[in-house]
Design an enzyme around this catalytic site. Structure first.
Site, PDB file in Angstrom:
ATOM      1  N   ASP A 134       0.969  -1.196   0.035  1.00 25.33           N
ATOM      2  CA  ASP A 134       0.017   0.028   0.061  1.00 25.33           C
ATOM      3  C   ASP A 134       0.885   1.099   0.162  1.00 25.33           C
ATOM      4  O   ASP A 134       2.040   1.062   0.515  1.00 25.33           O
ATOM      5  CB  ASP A 134      -0.889   0.019   1.251  1.00 25.33           C
ATOM      6  CG  ASP A 134      -1.978  -1.081   1.092  1.00 25.33           C
ATOM      7  OD1 ASP A 134      -2.502  -1.144  -0.043  1.00 25.33           O
ATOM      8  OD2 ASP A 134      -2.520  -1.346   2.295  1.00 25.33           O
ATOM      9  N   ASP A 152      -6.819  -1.387  -4.891  1.00 29.10           N
ATOM     10  CA  ASP A 152      -7.889  -0.986  -3.919  1.00 29.10           C
ATOM     11  C   ASP A 152      -8.868   0.050  -4.586  1.00 29.10           C
ATOM     12  O   ASP A 152     -10.118  -0.292  -4.394  1.00 29.10           O
ATOM     13  CB  ASP A 152      -7.462  -0.533  -2.634  1.00 29.10           C
ATOM     14  CG  ASP A 152      -6.526  -1.284  -1.834  1.00 29.10           C
ATOM     15  OD1 ASP A 152      -6.633  -2.459  -1.625  1.00 29.10           O
ATOM     16  OD2 ASP A 152      -5.284  -0.892  -1.106  1.00 29.10           O
TER      17      ASP A 152
END
Length: 176
Positions: A134, A152
């Site tokens: 991330d 995402d």
């Protein structure tokens, strides 16, 4: 409004359907963009050693290893947990693919393709790195949104598309 039924099965409907080429193409494009960004940030930019980077007053590029699922839930620090989450990703992706094979609606196919592409991107991370990479961090003042990645974004966009379809496009919509 829809002009066709999105749940009409087609011959060999578990493997390939009328929009499967479209779904596969969109999912692979999403996967390549997601993985390309992650590989570039990890190995060319070396984000782990050189970051974080402030792009805007509300946007940073940082490195976070997410060993859980969305929002960092269900963190897994064991190999068993890692592989269980990877297995769950495979099962979910297969289920989404089967759904996409049966749809005749391009909007629904696009939403499912985005979710599949995002799931594959995060699944590859989990298998290759042991955790999801991330790197996008939005924040305003003391409010901080969770750190996420492009996979995402694809997943959230796909889910929003399915919700939009469910509430505003479906013949049996709650909006009617």
């Amino acid at each position: 409004m829809r002009t066709n039924d999105t749940h009409t099965p087609t011959p060999n409907s578990v493997v390939w359907g009328p929009l499967s080429g479209f779904v596969l193409t969109v999912a692979l494009i999403g996967l390549v963009i997601d993985q390309g960004a992650k590989l570039w940030l990890l190995y060319s930019v070396d984000l782990g050693s050189t970051g974080p980077y402030r792009l805007l007053p509300v946007l940073d590029i940082v490195l976070v290893w997410n060993r859980g699922i969305s929002y960092g839930l269900f963190q897994q620090y064991s190999d068993l947990g890692r592989w269980l989450l990877a297995g769950l990703t495979v099962v979910a992706t297969i289920a989404l693919w089967i759904w996409s094979v049966r749809t005749l609606d391009k909007f629904v196919a696009l939403a499912l393709a985005l979710i599949i592409g995002g799931a594959l991107g995060n699944g590859f991370d989990r298998i290759y790195h042991g955790a999801v990479v991330d790197f996008i961090h939005f924040h305003v003042g003391t409010f901080s949104w969770y750190v996420f990645n492009l996979a995402d974004v694809w997943i959230v966009a796909g889910v929003i598309g399915l919700l939009f379809d469910s509430f505003f496009r479906s013949p049996n919509s709650a909006a009617k």
